[in-house]
Design an enzyme around this catalytic site. Structure first.
Site, mmCIF file in Angstrom:
data_model
loop_
_atom_site.group_PDB
_atom_site.id
_atom_site.type_symbol
_atom_site.label_atom_id
_atom_site.label_comp_id
_atom_site.label_asym_id
_atom_site.label_seq_id
_atom_site.Cartn_x
_atom_site.Cartn_y
_atom_site.Cartn_z
ATOM 1 N N SER A 40 0.834 -1.191 0.000
ATOM 2 C CA SER A 40 0.000 0.000 0.000
ATOM 3 C C SER A 40 0.877 1.252 0.000
ATOM 4 O O SER A 40 1.701 1.437 -0.883
ATOM 5 C CB SER A 40 -0.972 -0.051 1.183
ATOM 6 O OG SER A 40 -2.022 0.865 1.005
ATOM 7 N N ASP A 155 -5.994 -3.505 -2.301
ATOM 8 C CA ASP A 155 -4.938 -3.153 -1.355
ATOM 9 C C ASP A 155 -4.264 -4.389 -0.750
ATOM 10 O O ASP A 155 -4.929 -5.281 -0.228
ATOM 11 C CB ASP A 155 -5.567 -2.310 -0.238
ATOM 12 C CG ASP A 155 -4.543 -1.595 0.613
ATOM 13 O OD1 ASP A 155 -3.484 -2.185 0.897
ATOM 14 O OD2 ASP A 155 -4.802 -0.450 0.997
#
Length: 312
Positions: A40, A155
């Protein structure tokens, strides 16, 4: 003690700017980052560092304000699966660090995303840097998922917010983790109401020359106490202080915290630096200078502990 570092950078939105300070602390103390992995926001910083352009990235992040953040939000009105497309953010990042194949970066760089179709990690070691970054930062419901072949990627923090096991290792290196979603209690603001000033109200009535019958005075005091008790119980009712979106956020936070703890148990790092999950909000990018400074401090403290242990 060895000085080569395999560095792992965790997920956590704007808190990921702390990774910049952490890297600066490592290098200042003579450690050499020989490989890097990220998830991320950690994927963004890892990629920019491996490309040799962390300085330029830091300067860009320090210029970010709320207006720029809003301009980068390419609202996705035509799709029901996200609020933002996420393409404009990548375009802005590419102005700072041009896209390159991961395998051509200065040091081995490994990034991770989550395949929501097959419920598994997707590890990037080759191919486009920013394709991997775009997949790794795809916060569910916020950023549009990235489709690569038959995979739909979101993510990396959903499955592995601190990907310790995927970083490339060399003999004798030190495994260093920068966790920016450390276990933390949910912040809860509960303002206890002020008690009803029954005595003051009775005194105000009497100041006007009016008499308050003893029976009425006793009833007023009893009623005031009863109302105060109800108000206090309601203020202390945790469930009343959490709305729908707060519950969704907390569920995601709990998942990240628990997955991080599991990762730490499976692959314990030699150096563990951690920032509390609620130290900053996900979109506090306008606080870059403070977050970077905190990352620098936190990593220095973790290195102090590691070096003291080695001397002992």
């Amino acid at each position: 003690m060895g000085k080569n570092v395999a560095l792992v950078l965790g997920s956590g939105g704007a808190r990921g700017l702390a990774h910049i300070g952490a890297i600066e602390a490592l290098e200042e103390r003579g450690y050499t980052i020989s490989s890097i992995a990220g998830c991320s926001m950690g994927a963004i910083i890892a990629g920019m560092y491996a490309a040799g352009q962390l300085k330029e990235a830091k300067e860009w992040f320090l210029r970010v304000d709320k207006q720029l953040i809003l301009r980068m939000m390419d609202v996705n009105l035509l799709s029901g699966n996200s609020l933002v497309k996420g393409e404009r953010i990548i375009q802005e990042l590419e102005k700072v660090v041009p896209d390159r194949p991961l395998e051509e970066l200065n040091i081995p760089c490994t990034l991770v995303a989550s395949d929501m179709m097959n419920t598994e990690e997707v590890v990037f070691r080759t191919g486009s840097l920013f394709e991997a970054v775009r997949a790794s930062i795809s916060i569910p419901l916020f950023f549009k998922p990235v489709q690569i072949d038959n995979r739909l990627l979101i993510d990396g923090g959903v499955l592995n917010p601190l990907p310790l096991h995927i970083v490339e290792r060399t003999e004798g290196d030190i495994l260093v983790a920068m966790d920016i979603s450390g276990k933390d209690a949910m912040p809860m603001e509960m303002e206890m109401p002020d008690p009803i000033d029954v005595e003051g109200r009775i005194a105000a009535i009497e100041a006007r020359g009016w008499d308050v019958p003893d029976g009425l005075e006793k009833q007023l005091r009893a009623l005031g106490k009863k109302v105060d008790d109800i108000r206090r119980r309601r203020a202390a009712d945790l469930g009343r202080n959490v709305n729908f979106f707060g519950l969704l956020d907390r569920m995601s936070d709990m998942q990240i915290q628990q997955n991080t703890l599991l990762s730490l148990k499976l692959t314990p790092p030699d150096v563990y630096a951690v920032m509390r999950q609620y130290a900053y909000n996900t979109f506090d990018f306008d606080k870059a200078e403070q977050i970077i400074a905190d990352g620098y401090r936190i990593m220095n403290e973790a290195l102090d502990r590691y070096e003291m242990k080695g001397e002992g």
